[in-house]
Design an enzyme around this catalytic site. Structure first.
Site, PDB file in Angstrom:
ATOM      1  N   SER A 146      -3.672  -3.100  -5.855  1.00 26.55           N
ATOM      2  CA  SER A 146      -2.521  -2.377  -6.370  1.00 26.55           C
ATOM      3  C   SER A 146      -2.396  -2.662  -7.862  1.00 26.55           C
ATOM      4  CB  SER A 146      -1.237  -2.839  -5.666  1.00 26.55           C
ATOM      5  OG  SER A 146      -0.081  -2.307  -6.294  1.00 26.55           O
ATOM      6  N   TYR A 159       4.882  -9.054  -2.476  1.00 25.30           N
ATOM      7  CA  TYR A 159       3.799  -8.059  -2.538  1.00 25.30           C
ATOM      8  C   TYR A 159       2.909  -8.313  -3.755  1.00 25.30           C
ATOM      9  CZ  TYR A 159       1.626  -3.392  -2.549  1.00 25.30           C
ATOM     10  OH  TYR A 159       0.739  -2.340  -2.536  1.00 25.30           O
TER      11      TYR A 159
END
Length: 255
Positions: A146, A159
């Site tokens: 990501s 995250y």
């Protein structure tokens, strides 16, 4: 004349979390490039529908029902891959969870759950895949990381921690597995208009922000993830390993 370097003819690929979203687009692209794709997830109906969609498009896909966070099931699943197909050429670690809560709002049970899904599960799945790839002296592992890996934003610490770890894991496994002819790379998606992002993708304020924050000025279409994945899985990327390719419309490059 055609360039055969992007062909995946005769290869077997496992894409985790590929019943929908970016995983589905990667699985579909692999199949259209010639691979037999194991479409993975936890819901049989979703996997059967995804495989049927890929088959109708002209590819070959097989539902592969498996919870990648269950270590015993993963080991049994890879035993099944060895028995059924005799090899695994490509693994894409795409499964991931997200919990957008701040440092003090996130309970440790949620931290454990997210780290287990976003970092420990890809590590275990990669190790099981690498056993097959080591024996065949060839393989491609692609981790879907990501843009939250190299940068951070307030309110999303777990995250970001997991994806930063996944980037580090990509480099570590590239170093571990290079001697066996296995490459390990990552793709860092930016803002994609997937089913999960349906609400923000329909928000004019978010669209306006992206128009100013990214070089291309828009959301990514889910199918736009596929080109980088096919490249990294293909013979064309035979000398590429330990790298993270950002597919983000210029988000990381733009300020």
């Amino acid at each position: 004349m055609s360039f055969p370097g992007f062909s995946l003819d005769g290869q077997v690929a496992l894409v985790t979390g590929s019943g929908r979203g970016l995983g589905f687009e990667i699985a579909k692209a692999f199949a259209l490039a010639g691979a037999t794709v194991l479409v993975n997830g936890r819901r049989r109906d979703v996997l059967e529908a995804a495989a049927a969609d890929i088959d109708r498009a002209g590819g070959k896909a097989v539902p592969f029902l498996l919870d990648v966070s269950d270590r015993a099931l993963v080991e049994n699943g890879f035993h099944g891959i060895r028995e059924e197909w005799g090899k695994l050429d490509i693994l894409v670690n795409n499964v991931g969870l997200r919990d957008r809560r701040g440092l003090f709002e996130t309970d440790m049970e949620a931290v454990d759950r997210l780290i287990a899904a976003d970092l420990l599960a890809p590590f275990h799945v990669s190790r099981e895949a690498a056993k097959l790839m080591r024996d065949q002296e060839h393989g491609r592992i692609i981790n879907i990381t990501s843009i939250a890996g190299p940068i951070a934003n307030k309110g999303d610490p777990v995250y970001t921690t997991a994806k930063g770890g996944l980037e580090a894991m990509t480099r570590a496994l590239a170093a571990e597995l290079g001697e066996f002819g296995v490459t390990v790379n990552g793709i860092a998606p930016g803002f994609f208009a997937t089913e999960t992002n349906a609400a923000p993708a329909a928000d004019p304020e978010v669209a306006d922000w992206l128009s100013r924050r990214t070089s291309l000025g828009r959301w990514g279409h889910p199918s736009e993830i596929a080109g980088a994945a096919v490249f990294l899985a293909s013979p064309a990327a035979s000398y590429v390993t330990g790298q993270i390719i950002a597919v983000d419309g210029g988000y990381l490059a733009h300020f």
